[in-house]
Each structure stands twice: as C-alpha cells, then as structure tokens.
Scaffold this motif. Sequence first.
Motif, PDB file in Angstrom:
ATOM      1  N   ILE A  96      42.360  33.443  37.135  1.00 18.19           N
ATOM      2  CA  ILE A  96      41.074  34.039  37.503  1.00 18.19           C
ATOM      3  C   ILE A  96      39.930  33.280  36.831  1.00 18.19           C
ATOM      4  N   ASP A  97      40.100  32.962  35.549  1.00 14.29           N
ATOM      5  CA  ASP A  97      39.068  32.193  34.836  1.00 14.29           C
ATOM      6  C   ASP A  97      38.851  30.834  35.494  1.00 14.29           C
ATOM      7  N   ALA A  98      39.942  30.185  35.912  1.00 10.32           N
ATOM      8  CA  ALA A  98      39.832  28.869  36.546  1.00 10.32           C
ATOM      9  C   ALA A  98      39.135  28.964  37.898  1.00 10.32           C
ATOM     10  N   LEU A  99      39.427  30.011  38.647  1.00 14.29           N
ATOM     11  CA  LEU A  99      38.766  30.197  39.943  1.00 14.29           C
ATOM     12  C   LEU A  99      37.266  30.425  39.759  1.00 14.29           C
ATOM     13  N   ARG A 100      36.920  31.267  38.809  1.00  8.85           N
ATOM     14  CA  ARG A 100      35.496  31.529  38.555  1.00  8.85           C
ATOM     15  C   ARG A 100      34.726  30.250  38.221  1.00  8.85           C
ATOM     16  N   ALA A 101      35.398  29.326  37.546  1.00 10.03           N
ATOM     17  CA  ALA A 101      34.724  28.118  37.059  1.00 10.03           C
ATOM     18  C   ALA A 101      34.726  26.986  38.072  1.00 10.03           C
ATOM     19  N   ASP A 102      35.441  27.161  39.203  1.00 13.37           N
ATOM     20  CA  ASP A 102      35.566  26.078  40.176  1.00 13.37           C
ATOM     21  C   ASP A 102      34.389  26.125  41.146  1.00 13.37           C
ATOM     22  N   GLU A 103      33.438  25.208  40.990  1.00 17.93           N
ATOM     23  CA  GLU A 103      32.219  25.227  41.789  1.00 17.93           C
ATOM     24  C   GLU A 103      32.479  24.943  43.268  1.00 17.93           C
ATOM     25  N   CYS A 104      33.458  24.107  43.551  1.00 23.26           N
ATOM     26  CA  CYS A 104      33.777  23.786  44.942  1.00 23.26           C
ATOM     27  C   CYS A 104      34.273  25.023  45.688  1.00 23.26           C
ATOM     28  N   LEU A 105      35.220  25.736  45.103  1.00 24.53           N
ATOM     29  CA  LEU A 105      35.754  26.933  45.745  1.00 24.53           C
ATOM     30  C   LEU A 105      34.715  28.048  45.769  1.00 24.53           C
ATOM     31  N   ARG A 106      33.909  28.113  44.735  1.00 23.43           N
ATOM     32  CA  ARG A 106      32.849  29.130  44.700  1.00 23.43           C
ATOM     33  C   ARG A 106      31.828  28.885  45.819  1.00 23.43           C
ATOM     34  N   GLU A 107      31.483  27.637  46.034  1.00 23.22           N
ATOM     35  CA  GLU A 107      30.550  27.324  47.107  1.00 23.22           C
ATOM     36  C   GLU A 107      31.196  27.541  48.471  1.00 23.22           C
ATOM     37  N   GLY A 108      32.473  27.153  48.601  1.00 30.40           N
ATOM     38  CA  GLY A 108      33.148  27.244  49.883  1.00 30.40           C
ATOM     39  C   GLY A 108      33.389  28.663  50.353  1.00 30.40           C
ATOM     40  N   PHE A 109      33.844  29.519  49.447  1.00 30.03           N
ATOM     41  CA  PHE A 109      34.106  30.917  49.794  1.00 30.03           C
ATOM     42  C   PHE A 109      32.872  31.797  49.620  1.00 30.03           C
ATOM     43  N   GLY A 110      31.925  31.326  48.815  1.00 28.49           N
ATOM     44  CA  GLY A 110      30.751  32.113  48.479  1.00 28.49           C
ATOM     45  C   GLY A 110      30.928  32.772  47.134  1.00 28.49           C
ATOM     46  N   SER A 111      29.911  32.707  46.291  1.00 29.95           N
ATOM     47  CA  SER A 111      30.005  33.291  44.945  1.00 29.95           C
ATOM     48  C   SER A 111      30.297  34.783  44.995  1.00 29.95           C
ATOM     49  N   ALA A 112      29.692  35.475  45.967  1.00 29.98           N
ATOM     50  CA  ALA A 112      29.904  36.925  46.068  1.00 29.98           C
ATOM     51  C   ALA A 112      31.372  37.232  46.320  1.00 29.98           C
ATOM     52  N   PHE A 113      32.015  36.438  47.168  1.00 33.43           N
ATOM     53  CA  PHE A 113      33.432  36.697  47.441  1.00 33.43           C
ATOM     54  C   PHE A 113      34.288  36.379  46.220  1.00 33.43           C
ATOM     55  N   VAL A 114      34.036  35.254  45.576  1.00 35.14           N
ATOM     56  CA  VAL A 114      34.846  34.889  44.406  1.00 35.14           C
ATOM     57  C   VAL A 114      34.734  35.956  43.322  1.00 35.14           C
ATOM     58  N   ASP A 115      33.534  36.436  43.053  1.00 29.26           N
ATOM     59  CA  ASP A 115      33.353  37.483  42.046  1.00 29.26           C
ATOM     60  C   ASP A 115      34.065  38.774  42.471  1.00 29.26           C
ATOM     61  N   TYR A 116      33.974  39.079  43.744  1.00 25.10           N
ATOM     62  CA  TYR A 116      34.648  40.261  44.299  1.00 25.10           C
ATOM     63  C   TYR A 116      36.162  40.164  44.126  1.00 25.10           C
ATOM     64  N   PHE A 117      36.723  39.035  44.501  1.00 24.09           N
ATOM     65  CA  PHE A 117      38.172  38.843  44.397  1.00 24.09           C
ATOM     66  C   PHE A 117      38.629  38.918  42.944  1.00 24.09           C
ATOM     67  N   CYS A 118      37.889  38.278  42.059  1.00 29.70           N
ATOM     68  CA  CYS A 118      38.257  38.291  40.643  1.00 29.70           C
ATOM     69  C   CYS A 118      38.200  39.705  40.070  1.00 29.70           C
ATOM     70  N   LYS A 119      37.233  40.506  40.502  1.00 29.81           N
ATOM     71  CA  LYS A 119      37.145  41.884  40.016  1.00 29.81           C
ATOM     72  C   LYS A 119      38.358  42.698  40.465  1.00 29.81           C
ATOM     73  N   LEU A 120      38.805  42.512  41.697  1.00 28.77           N
ATOM     74  CA  LEU A 120      40.004  43.202  42.176  1.00 28.77           C
ATOM     75  C   LEU A 120      41.219  42.818  41.334  1.00 28.77           C
ATOM     76  N   LYS A 121      41.371  41.537  41.072  1.00 28.91           N
ATOM     77  CA  LYS A 121      42.525  41.071  40.311  1.00 28.91           C
ATOM     78  C   LYS A 121      42.461  41.544  38.856  1.00 28.91           C
ATOM     79  N   GLU A 122      41.251  41.602  38.313  1.00 32.78           N
ATOM     80  CA  GLU A 122      41.110  42.086  36.932  1.00 32.78           C
ATOM     81  C   GLU A 122      41.443  43.570  36.842  1.00 32.78           C
ATOM     82  N   ALA A 123      41.195  44.320  37.900  1.00 38.73           N
ATOM     83  CA  ALA A 123      41.577  45.735  37.900  1.00 38.73           C
ATOM     84  C   ALA A 123      43.091  45.879  37.782  1.00 38.73           C
ATOM     85  N   GLU A 124      43.832  45.007  38.453  1.00 41.51           N
ATOM     86  CA  GLU A 124      45.285  45.028  38.333  1.00 41.51           C
ATOM     87  C   GLU A 124      45.714  44.667  36.909  1.00 41.51           C
ATOM     88  N   LEU A 125      45.091  43.616  36.368  1.00 41.05           N
ATOM     89  CA  LEU A 125      45.422  43.202  35.007  1.00 41.05           C
ATOM     90  C   LEU A 125      45.142  44.308  34.001  1.00 41.05           C
TER      91      LEU A 125
END
Length: 478
Positions: free
Chosen positions: A430-459
Amino acid sequence: MSFVESHGLWTDAQHAAYKALLERLQKSDVRVVRFSFSDQHGLLRGKTLVVDEAIKAFRSGVTLTTTLFAKDTSHRTVFPVFTAGGGFDMPEMQGACDTLMVADPETFRILPWAPHTGWVLCDVYFANGRPVPFDTRHLFRRTLEQLGNHGFEFMSGLEVEFHVFKVTNQNMKPEHSGQPGTPPDVELLSHGYQYLTEVRYDAVDDVMELLRRNIDGLELPVRSLEVEYGPSQFEFTFAPTKGIRSADDMILFRSAVKQICQRNGYHATFMCRPRIPNVVSSGWHLHQSLVHAADGKNAFMPTSADEPLSSTGQKYLAGLLAHAQGATALSTPTINGYRRYRPYSNAPDRAIWGRDNRGVMLRVLGGPSDPASRVENRVGEPTANPYLYFGSQVLSGLDGLRRNLELPPSADTPYETQAEFLPRTLGDAIDALRADECLREGFGSAFVDYFCKLKEAELNRFNLEVTEWEHREYFETF
C-alpha cells in the motif's frame, strides 16, 4: 429518451448486440436476468430482474446504492456515507443514494447451470451520466484508450490456479453467522504432489468435467484443465484475447466456478493459501503483449535471437520492472497473498526478469519467428481484481515506452540476483502504491487513496485479531 441514449453510453456494436439480444430473449426460456457489476474487489454484485423488466432496464439502467463502493472484503462499510461527501468528498456519493448499472449487451450470457437465468456485465454511472470513478471496469477501459492513442492494443491470456474441496459441513447454524461468517468444513478431493499425473487427473475427472462443461457453455476460451502441485489444486488456462475481454472473462470465470461448485456440494476458493494442512499457494500468471492496432501484428516479437523482445517490448518490460513495487497491491491485494512470495518456490520474491525462467517475476517467452512472443507476470494472486491488475500493467508498460526506459540484464539465477524485493506485506505494498506517481496519475489520486483506505481497513481489522501463532508462542512462555 432512455438513459443510455440521452448520455450516448453505447457504441454501435453494443446497440447491435442489444437488438440481437431482444430477439434471443423472445425465443429463449430465460425468465430472469442478473445485472452484475464487478466491485472494487473484483466480486460480482447486482440485482436480478424478471425478463420483461430486464428488457426495459437494458436501456434505462438498474439502480444501485453507492454504499457498495464503500465496503471492504468483509462487506463492512468503511466510509462514513451519511456525512457530507459520503466520505469520498463527492456529493454524488453521500447519503447512500442511487447510481445506475448500465448493461453491456455484448457480455450477455445464459448461465448453463441456471438455464432460466440470463446474465450481463454492467458499468456504473451517476444519474448525470458521468462514470462512477470507483468503477474499476471504467478505469481499465480508460487505460486501454491511452494505449490506443499510442497505436497499440493489449493482448492477454490467463493461467489461473485455485482449489476445490468437498464440503462436509456448511456451518449454517446461527452461531456461525457473522461478518464474515464461519467458512465451510471441507475435505480434499485428492492428495497433492502428483503434478500433472494422469491418474490424479482421472481421480477428479468428474469435477473437472462439471467445470469444463459449464465454462464451455459460457463461451470462455478455455485451453487446458490441469492438476496442479498441491492437494485439491486445479489450474485452468485461457487463450489470449484483445482489450477488455480477458478481464471480463476472469470476473465471470471466478464467479462461475464458485457457483457451479456450490450447487454440487463442493467449495471452490481462489484464496492464495488456504489454512489447510499441506496445501500449496495458488498463483495467477498473466501473459501479456501488445499488438499494433493498424495490422494486429505482435509488437513484442524480436527481430534477432540475441534480443529477448523487440525494442517496444523491452521498454514495456522495463516499465513493468520500474513500477513492480507500486503495482503489487493491485496484483496481490490480500494479506494472505504475501504468504506466497518466498525463494525457491516457483514464485517471485524480487523485481526481475528472465528468459523462460519460472523463478523470476517477469518471464519472457517467444522469439524472432514467434507471433506469441510475450511477457508472463508471475506475481499475481487469483483474488486480484483483473481490471486493476491489468490496468497496472498497461500503465507501467506505457511509462516505459514514454520514457524509453532501458531494460536491465536478465536474472538467470533469480533467487541470488541483486534486485529490489517485492513488498513483503500488504501494508508495504500500500505504501509503495501511494508513492508511485505513474500509477497515481494513471488511475487518479482519488482512486488510489480510496483503494488504499479500503485495504487499510482490512489490515486494521487483522491487526486487532489474536492469532493462533501468538497464543501458541506466548501464552505458556510468559
């Protein structure tokens, strides 16, 4: 004017498919149609309509609450949906209001195991016709459009491992209900460690044939049915297809296998490593290449045996390596999936590539005269949402093309090569995904933050549990 027409949501091909579908429904015995969409976890959700209502709903859409986008894998709502912006900072998402599922008529099937039931895959839109930005099928389609702008189409083939067990107790008493509930008690269909032996295949032939017959009825491009290494472990492989088709097929395949098995007293699981003695981890190997949109020719095929891939293929492969850490949360989205990354295990543990080597993360296959030249990514677990897994590959590869990234040397001894390790835990991923600017731009920052929050809820839920290991380790000692 219908919702589909007023917002121009269908292509000419989809309009033609709808017209043919109407004729098919009038002649068939279909009584109900399931309208389904793939949620953020790659699970199918939706509603079932009687056929007369379904015919109208194809063009008008089917209402669906926004809260379905707010749930983690236990189906708990993670976001505060009744606050301003619904926890998404978006007025359209607050108050558990409605969105609309819009069917893709080209995906319509009649379910072989439920012959009075039609099924169709949907995309989700707000009432104003705007795509819901958390709908992962929309996201993958957007990455494919970016790829198309560079003159390429995505080609992918599936190689999927999973387990099938015989159910001995469904654990349906009220005390077993919960969020999640108690899973079923099971027993093996076969012992393991007889990889690809015919006698072991014959022992499970009735289950293989049950699955093959029904999957074939869905018109999925199955190529092989195999007995994998571990107890009760199977593998299906699929022919390569272009664009979004392979991701759609994976969504339907997983759900179909679970439904078919459930109806016949079996339990199928795509969980990477079930907590059952002697089982072996399941992987999902993604075969991928690009083809030229103009002529359909493989863009990865090298011109010389001295090259692993063409110049295009090498740059794409270098992009996959450059974003391997950031993409891992999308290819391996569960806590359990990280049990698989270990050395000398036919599974990768670091970001490397090699020619026809099953210990590397990215296995290069093909040659100068091989139109099937491709890259096999061996990092994924079978639970991954294919739209996000595939999307991460396209975005990473495109970045390699745009920046003309240079491919590092191959790793011929994969578990000794000095290279960046893949994330060892979901938290690290999750930390690596948050820091990856290419994926953040491609999927959109809002989506990346959203996805990471869901995964952190599981953790967070996992970290509150006292495991059996902790109890065994500390209870008596201290």
